[in-house]
Design a protein around this motif. Structure first.
Motif, short mmCIF file in Angstrom:
data_model
loop_
_atom_site.label_atom_id
_atom_site.label_comp_id
_atom_site.label_asym_id
_atom_site.label_seq_id
_atom_site.Cartn_x
_atom_site.Cartn_y
_atom_site.Cartn_z
N ALA A 1 -9.40 77.54 -16.20
CA ALA A 1 -10.65 77.79 -18.13
C ALA A 1 -11.59 79.11 -17.33
O ALA A 1 -12.20 79.58 -16.05
N ARG A 2 -12.11 79.43 -18.28
CA ARG A 2 -12.87 81.08 -18.13
C ARG A 2 -13.38 81.05 -19.53
O ARG A 2 -12.94 80.88 -20.66
N GLY B 1 -7.94 73.91 -26.26
CA GLY B 1 -7.55 73.96 -24.82
C GLY B 1 -6.82 72.77 -24.64
O GLY B 1 -6.39 71.94 -23.04
N ARG B 2 -5.87 72.67 -25.83
CA ARG B 2 -4.02 71.66 -25.09
C ARG B 2 -3.77 71.58 -26.26
O ARG B 2 -2.28 71.10 -26.25
N LYS C 1 -2.74 73.00 -19.57
CA LYS C 1 -4.37 73.53 -19.70
C LYS C 1 -3.39 74.81 -20.44
O LYS C 1 -2.58 76.15 -20.25
N SER D 1 -9.73 75.08 -21.63
CA SER D 1 -9.11 73.91 -21.61
C SER D 1 -10.45 73.16 -20.62
O SER D 1 -10.91 71.82 -20.80
N ARG D 2 -11.86 73.69 -21.05
CA ARG D 2 -12.96 73.50 -20.01
C ARG D 2 -12.11 72.53 -19.00
O ARG D 2 -11.74 72.62 -17.86
N SER D 3 -13.03 71.49 -18.97
CA SER D 3 -13.22 70.00 -17.36
C SER D 3 -11.41 70.15 -18.21
O SER D 3 -11.40 68.56 -17.06
N GLY D 4 -11.04 69.88 -18.70
CA GLY D 4 -10.09 68.78 -19.93
C GLY D 4 -8.70 69.55 -18.61
O GLY D 4 -7.94 70.12 -18.57
N ASP D 5 -7.62 68.16 -19.36
CA ASP D 5 -6.36 68.33 -18.12
C ASP D 5 -5.32 69.21 -19.57
O ASP D 5 -3.69 69.11 -19.44
N TYR E 1 -15.85 56.29 -23.03
CA TYR E 1 -16.89 56.70 -22.33
C TYR E 1 -17.87 55.75 -21.40
O TYR E 1 -18.42 56.18 -21.60
#
Length: 587
Positions: free
Chosen positions: A92-93, A173-174, A198, A202-206, A250
């Motif tokens: 991620a960037r 992101g996916r 990824k 994806s930021r913090s995602g898988d 959540y």
């Protein structure tokens, strides 16, 4: 006393003025294989429609590709048109000065299972023989383990306004775009894997998707197509035992689910957010380059040398977005997350998440439990479309002259007019009304208000009204018509029915059978209700894909009464447990 006209305005948006209006005529049906009614009120089949239903599934396999090694895509046009992210790798960037990043899918782990397949897409769009889908090779191609010839996998950089706020860089992101496929009809489709691992976005995602969301996307993409609503398509759904961790609501209740990948298609995946990220980052030349590409590739009616081409492009998107949302409303569809990153520049339905088909008519219906404020309720969708088009205009501002920007604002003001005209057309057709009379809007609004008051089922009220002969309406005989019985409990129902029957009586040279036939072609008997999807998901999670397959086949003929669907109670009153269902953004 309530005003039905106010109800129509509240739920469907008011009208204004517009200078660039291009209203498309309402097409009742050009796909007889999908929309033809094959049952009379007692369920007997006609010979013509039996043949019609069979014909689409028995299409010739001559000239279809029977070896996946012969299937080829191309990324050349996209790669040559735009600068590619200079940084390599799926970490991620923040990405700048490009439209795409090269990004390889992460294969789903074995064992893999083919949970669903769209014969209509496989044969009709991808030119593949259905036999190839039973091979291990297909499983790997459709889940990211192997790449088709010519593929250079790409992840798209875009931004977006989410729930009213600028969210900055978002992107695929996916999802991985595999390339463009040109089929034997000359159509160009962009293939994409969703849930394939990824990417730089994806930021913090898988980078994964799970079975429940993937089943919903596969089924709804195809269901919307057969309802006649512009949409992305889904070719296949592959599931795995690979563990994926999700907090579905959540609320801290984290659980392990199973991964899945959908192979989906669209003519283009560019969205409003594709332009927003460039305008927000000050990358104006790249913004201009992307606009030129989108116009040249997907808006053939616009002259590339026209100095007002961006204005004409904007006018077209305004028009088509209004039409799309009107079509959503006509079938009771609520998208659930109407952010600018989920609104296609081609005005097709994309990114199926916490959507829902409204059951009891309620303009405040919110399918997404994450939407605490009801921002994306079904009754707000038209207004949200207007807001998103305002954001699109902001993104276009750097390439518009002052005069063009002023004209674009006038175009935007006409959105509500276009929407109102289209929604009026659609609901007139749902009621079987021909011609134009002054009180038609009142008649529609009157009905919707009664449906709201009685909590009547949106889909089945219109369908049952399509199925009941006029004489039966005169006699007020609604036995075995559960939705219409609910509606008839309203104290003003007799007033409305009298007005409706009087309106029908003035339609010259139009028999009651003609009226029923027209209405059945636009009022589906089956839509993908959340409880139906949930039932299929529960079975799919234990590797029973029978109901996914059943729903796919039934929803491929939503206007046709089908014995298997009736046995499954898909047109019956929803079960009580359906009211307790919750759908969230988590997938």
């Amino acid at each position: 006393m309530w005003s039905p006209c106010k109800v129509l305005v509240f739920a469907l948006v008011v009208a204004s003025s517009f200078t660039y209006v291009r209203v498309l005529e309402f097409c009742q049906s050009t796909r007889h294989d999908c929309n033809s009614e094959i049952h009379d009120n007692k369920g007997s089949k006609s010979k013509l429609s039996q043949h019609t239903v069979k014909s689409r599934w028995n299409m010739s396999v001559s000239n279809l590709i029977q070896d996946l090694d012969q299937f080829r895509v191309s990324c050349k046009k996209l790669i040559e048109a735009f600068p590619i992210d200079e940084v390599d790798g799926n970490f991620a960037r923040s990405v700048k000065h490009c439209i795409f990043s090269k990004s390889n899918p992460t294969p789903l782990k074995d064992p893999l299972r083919l949970a669903a397949i769209s014969k209509d897409v496989i044969e009709g769009i991808l030119d593949l023989d259905m036999a190839v889908t039973q091979s291990d090779d297909f499983l790997h191609y459709a889940s990211g383990g192997r790449l088709p010839l010519g593929s250079v996998p790409l992840a798209h950089r875009y931004g977006g306004h989410q729930f009213g706020y600028w969210a900055g860089q978002l992107g695929d992101g996916r999802a991985h775009s595999l390339g463009q496929y040109t089929n034997r009809k000359g159509e160009v489709w962009e293939l994409q894997l969703k849930g394939s691992g990824k990417t730089p976005y994806s930021r913090s995602g898988d980078g994964r998707a799970v079975i429940r969301s993937s089943v919903r996307e596969f089924l709804c993409s195809e269901a919307m197509h057969f309802l006649g609503v512009p949409t992305s398509r889904a070719a296949s759904l592959v599931v795995s035992d690979e563990p994926v961790i999700r907090d579905q609501f959540y609320n801290g209740n984290v659980k392990t689910e199973r991964g899945a990948v959908v192979l989906r298609l669209a003519k283009s995946w560019f969205r409003i957010g594709s332009l927003e990220i460039l305008a927000q980052s000050g990358e104006i030349e790249l913004l201009r380059k992307l606009l030129n590409f989108v116009i040249d590739e997907h808006f053939s009616s616009i002259n590339s040398d026209d100095p007002d081409k961006y204005l004409v492009f904007y006018s077209t998107v305004v028009n088509e977005t209004a039409h799309l949302i009107a079509q959503w409303m006509s079938v009771g569809f609520a998208h659930g997350v109407c952010n600018t990153d989920n609104f296609s520049l081609l005005s097709i339905t994309i990114d199926y998440g916490p959507f829902g088909f409204m059951e009891s008519y309620n303009p405040n219906f919110v399918p997404n439990t994450s939407d605490d404020e009801g921002r994306y309720s079904i009754g707000a969708q038209a207004n949200v479309g207007l807001v998103n088009l305002e954001k699109l205009l902001m993104a276009l501002s750097p390439v518009l002259s002052k005069k063009q920007h002023k004209e674009a604002k006038i175009i935007l003001k006409g959105y509500v007019d276009i929407y109102q005209i289209r929604i009026h057309q659609l609901f007139k057709a749902k009621l079987g009304l021909l011609g134009e009379e002054e009180d038609d809007g009142y008649l529609i609004a009157f009905l919707l208000k009664m449906m709201e008051d009685t909590k009547s089922d949106f889909t089945m009220v219109f369908r049952q009204l399509s199925e009941v002969p006029a004489q039966q309406l005169h006699n007020r005989n609604f036995t075995q018509m559960w939705a219409f019985e609910d509606l008839s409990s309203h104290k003003l129902f007799s007033d409305w029915l009298s007005k409706y029957l009087l309106r029908l009586s003035r339609q010259q040279n139009n028999s009651d059978l003609d009226r029923q036939h027209r209405m059945k072609n636009v009022n589906p008997r089956y839509v993908l209700r959340n409880w139906m999807a949930e039932s299929a998901i529960s079975k799919a999670e234990i590797n029973d894909f029978s109901e996914v397959e059943l729903l796919y086949h039934i929803l491929s003929f939503p206007f046709v009464t089908q014995e298997t669907a009736e046995e499954a109670s898909y047109a019956a009153r929803p079960p009580l447990w359906a009211k307790r269902l919750k759908i969230s953004c988590s997938s």
